[in-house]
Write a protein that holds these residues in place. Structure first.
Motif: not given
Lengths: 197, 778
Positions: A95-102, B134-137, B154-159, B535-539
């Motif tokens: 179970t992964v709970e990411n509190r930063t991303l909620k 959020a996706s990148l984090q 898969w990450l570089p093409a599907d972040p 993307l630039e801003t988000a990174l």
């Protein structure tokens, strides 16, 4: 007198032999002994610093947090920085709970043989479960009780596709360092210390 | 008709039948021949799916090998992996799955290429600064987790993780547990796989080839102590065919040998026995040929049923030979008993005529077989046997059975009628008070051994193959309309899932979006310059290497120009076969099948669907539909039984021209039928259609006995011969019925058991109610 150096040499040799004889128990430091010590630990709480080197990253990612273990199969990794994420592994479920991303997600360890084996390298080492470790890895133990290094090499290709080698180092029943070398060349080094963070 | 003409015609017809059978006979074991024609469009879909739908093409495979400590065995997992690998290279299989990721690699690549059209995550907000960040984090955290190694390529093409979202969507809800990376049963004793054949389920030759391929592949890689088991509609049908064929052969053999032995004992000479076999053999040959000509194919059950026919058809020459007085010419015997014999043949044929009128192909076959068979046997007995039988062979004295006097324990006729009436009354009471008189389970009509059915049930439940009691049907004129309707339905169903009304559902539109939805997703993708800037801003502040996500930018740009996806492009993948199973073209348009699992309250679900105000959306309770099918089936069988009885009664009256005489003939037969049903009710045997069919046969045969008992007899000798012929005839019928009753096929067992019990009752009651010689003369 002329022979003194020889004698001295002889005595040194004898001394060396004696030392070797004394060291013999250390050389015979057995996997089962280590596993026995590890299995005797009912629970542990430590802090860790994990450095992830990856070709995908411009700088290593450094995670800090705590690690809690409870015999035989409960493991909690609490990342406190640079983001907050709690990963709980218990009874085969992650179970992964990411509190930063909620967000919270959970999945069965069994859904991937590779992920399962990877997690098992840590869980089974902590639990001193030699049989389970040997199901997935070829084991090699080096060093002495006070400073041992356990090398885990994947047995199955499915796992080897992802992980090249895992090296766990410790002293007696305490694990101090876990280094995972991925097949991609990425590497992560986790340093474990008993001090609270 | 001159004797020579009769014999020549007979030989000619025999040769023609034999020639046709050896060249053209097509045997089938398709049990849908014994299903009634669908009464509603829903039933039509149900039966269509049973015959050739994707569910009919699934082979459920288990690799078994117990482990003392209950842990799944790694060698079973390896075997599963190897087997799946071998089978996916075999052209016979459309798709092979064992839960392994590596195995779905082909699917993953395809899903990956189509992710911006298939993923429900493709909405405008995901490609804004907030959404991307959020996706990148999340990606960063995943990379550092144990999942990192798997995610990394898969990450570089599907972040944004669309592939993960699709994989979750595809994961079966309630599917088998994964252990050691492959599907395992809950107890860990079986590794599980699903193989989908390209050939439809009713193509039994292709199915048995596919099964053989799996067995071969397994034998090459089998770990020690592991066994392979295969279930599913195909293997079930293949095993049913084998069982029916084996049973048919065995029953016929036992019946033939047993009857020959009885006849040998009775005649104490091989010749009459040999000639007695001719009508039965001719009848069978003619019957099967006519069925083949009329229906184009002959059902295995029809052939097995022929065993009963042997018993019945052997009766005719027995009546003739055994009743031939000592030294009497057969023509003279025929003059005495001809009318009764004719009536006997016609009553049996009449009973079967009702079956011929049935709307079920299988029953009609049984009816046609019986009619042709008994008439042919009757004609051969009447015209061919007297011509062929040398006078000498009957001269040897027949065995004398102690039939001449009333058997001890048989009540005097004046008490017999009240006794039988009381018995019949009690039987009627037992029948009407029985709780579970009818077996309404559709699956009990299939000729499958219980063990095969159990394995199928177990694997089905473990594999999470929908047991599908509840199914929503959505209909629309074309596929696009149906997919749009399904997407609206999905929002309704999602909220019901949220409220806990159902556990889940499967919907084709979740995997295959409508063109409209695909258009909306395309519109959600920003143009290259906008996305690069966002993307630039988000990174900012994240440690990803510069340029790492260039493949992502390129894929999104390409996805904006992709043509609309049609389901045909997904053929041969797991997702494609799933769509194929859930989205079915019919004559009237398209139908979406939506299996619903974990229904808490069917009425509430039905109400919610009605409230959604979607037209042509309907909740089906498959159990109820199947029960309705069986009930309809039973109603028809009862109707046929009624028609058959009425026809027999009319015929007997036409032959005897006396109401009291007709009543004397029919009373024991009807009482016997009632007793048979009562016996089953009391011993807990539930009645199916096949019991009723066999009951018609009992009525036909029983009428024969009663007719002979009621025939005017001239003297003690005549009566003794009549009794002997009846004894031998009923023994023959009993033997052939018992041969069927020991069969492993439920259908044949039901027919055999009914016929066996019925023959005994009919003979006993006919004897008890038979008028004394004095009464007959008066």
């Amino acid at each position: 007198v002329k022979h003194a150096p020889g004698l001295l040499g002889c005595s040194r040799l004898l001394l060396l032999a004696a030392c070797l004889a004394a060291a013999a128990p250390a050389a015979a430091f057995e996997l089962d002994t280590l596993m026995g010590w590890l299995a005797a630990v009912p629970a542990a709480k430590n802090s860790f610093t994990e450095t992830k080197h990856s070709a995908l990253l411009s700088a290593p990612l450094v995670l800090k947090g705590t690690l809690a273990y409870q015999r035989p199969d409960r493991l909690e990794k609490n990342v406190l920085s640079p983001y907050e994420e709690r990963t709980l592994i218990a009874a085969g479920t992650v179970t992964v709970e990411n509190r930063t991303l909620k967000q919270t997600r959970s999945f069965s360890l069994a859904s991937s043989a590779a992920v399962s084996a990877l997690v098992e390298s840590m869980r089974a080492t902590l639990a001193g479960d030699r049989a389970s470790l040997e199901r997935h890895y070829k084991l090699k133990l080096e060093g002495q009780p006070e400073a041992w290094v356990l090398d885990l090499a994947p047995r199955e290709r499915k796992l080897a596709d992802f992980v090249k080698q895992i090296r766990i180092a410790g002293t007696r029943e305490r694990i101090q360092r876990i280094e995972v070398e991925e097949a991609s060349g990425d590497r992560s080094i986790m340093l474990v210390s008993p001090a609270a963070p | 008709m001159s004797r020579r003409v009769a014999v020549a015609a007979w030989l000619l017809l025999l040769a023609a039948c034999g020639g046709w059978l050896s060249q053209r006979l097509v045997l089938t074991t398709d049990m849908s021949a014994f299903l009634p024609p669908a009464a509603s469009p829903a039933q039509e879909i149900l039966i269509g799916q049973m015959r050739s739908g994707i569910a009919s093409r699934l082979l459920l495979v288990a690799i078994e090998g117990g482990n003392p400590d209950g842990a799944p065995r790694a060698d079973l997992a390896r075997a599963s992996s190897n087997l799946a690998g071998k089978l996916s290279l075999d052209g016979q299989f459309e798709n092979v799955a064992n839960g392994e990721r590596a195995h779905a690699a082909k699917d993953l690549d395809q899903l990956f290429a189509l992710r911006y059209r298939l993923s429900p995550g493709v909405v405008p907000s995901r490609f804004g600064v907030e959404g991307l960040r959020a996706s990148l984090q999340e990606s960063l955290a995943l990379l550092a987790s144990p999942l990192g190694a798997e995610i990394r390529p898969w990450l570089p093409a599907d972040p944004t993780g669309e592939l993960r979202r699709l994989a979750e969507l595809l994961a079966r809800s309630g599917g088998p547990a994964l252990r050691e990376g492959v599907w395992f049963s809950k107890d860990g004793a079986r590794a599980l796989l699903i193989a989908e054949t390209r050939a439809p389920g009713f193509d039994l030759d292709a199915q048995s080839r596919a099964i053989a391929s799996i067995r071969d592949a397994f034998s090459a890689i089998a770990p020690a102590g592991a066994t392979l088991r295969i279930a599913g509609p195909g293997p079930a049908a293949v095993s049913a065919r084998a069982t029916v064929e084996r049973d048919a052969t065995r029953s016929s053999l036992i019946a033939t040998l047993g009857i020959l032995a009885v006849l040998l004992l009775a005649y104490r000479s091989p010749w009459p026995v040999l000639f007695s076999a001719l009508p039965a053999a001719s009848g069978m040959l003619a019957g099967i040929t006519v069925v083949g000509l009329w229906f184009g194919q002959v059902h295995g059950i029809t052939v097995a049923f022929a065993a009963i026919l042997i018993g019945e058809a052997v009766d005719y020459p027995t009546y003739l030979y055994a009743q031939a007085g000592r030294g009497e010419a057969l023509e003279a015997t025929l003059a005495r008993i001809g009318a009764t014999l004719r009536l006997a043949v016609l009553t049996t044929a009449c009973g079967a005529l009702a079956m011929l009128l049935s709307s079920f192909n299988g029953l009609a076959q049984l009816g046609l077989l019986t009619i042709t068979g008994v008439i042919a046997a009757g004609l051969v007995t009447r015209w061919v046997l007297p011509a062929l039988t040398p006078a000498r062979i009957l001269e040897r004295k027949l065995v004398r059975l102690p039939f001449e006097r009333a058997l001890p324990g048989v009540p005097a006729p004046r008490y017999a009628w009240p006794a039988v009436a009381a018995c019949a009354l009690l039987a009627a009471l037992a029948v009407f008070s029985a709780d579970h008189l009818w077996d309404d389970n559709l699956s009990n009509l299939t000729p499958l051994p219980e063990e095969v059915k159990r394995l199928d049930r177990e694997l089905r439940s473990e594999l999470g193959a929908p047991d599908a009691r509840y199914l929503i049907l959505a209909r629309a004129a074309d596929r696009e309309q149906l997919l749009q309707k399904s997407e609206r339905l999905a929002t309704v169903l999602d909220s019901i899932v949220q409220e806990g009304g159902i556990a889940g559902y499967e919907l084709a539109a979740k995997l295959m979006p409508s063109r409209k939805t695909q258009e909306e997703r395309r519109a959600a993708l920003p143009d290259a310059a906008t996305l690069a800037a966002t993307l630039e801003t988000a990174l900012t502040g994240l440690p990803f290497r510069p340029g790492l996500f260039d493949p992502f930018l390129a894929d999104v740009a390409r996805a904006r120009t992709h043509p609309t996806l049609e389901p045909e492009a997904l053929r041969g993948t797991a997702i494609g076969s799933k769509i194929g199973a859930l989205l079915v073209p019919t004559a009237q348009g398209w139908v979406a099948l939506v299996p619903v699992s974990g229904v808490r309250d069917a009425a509430a679900l039905d109400a919610a669907l009605r409230k959604s105000a979607e037209s042509d959306v309907q909740l089906l309770d498959l159990k109820q539909e199947a029960d309705a099918l069986v009930a309809g089936y039973r109603a028809e069988a009862l109707r046929l039984l009624g028609i058959g009885l009425a026809a027999i009664a009319l015929l007997v009256y036409a032959g005897l021209r006396s109401l009291p005489a007709t009543a004397r003939v029919l009373a024991p037969v009807l009482a016997a039928s009632l007793l048979v049903v009562a016996t089953f009710a009391l011993s807990g045997v539930q009645l199916t259609l096949f019991h009723l069919v066999a009951l018609l046969l009992v009525v036909g045969v029983g009428t024969n006995y009663a007719l002979f008992f009621n025939r005017p007899q001239h003297g003690q000798d005549d009566r003794a011969l009549m009794l002997l012929s009846l004894g031998v005839a009923s023994l023959a019928t009993l033997i052939s019925a018992l041969a069927l009753a020991t069969s492993g096929t439920p259908v044949l067992r039901a027919i055999g058991l009914t016929a066996a019990v019925g023959t005994v009752y009919a003979l006993a009651l006919s004897a008890m109610l038979a008028p004394s010689s004095k009464q007959l003369k008066s």
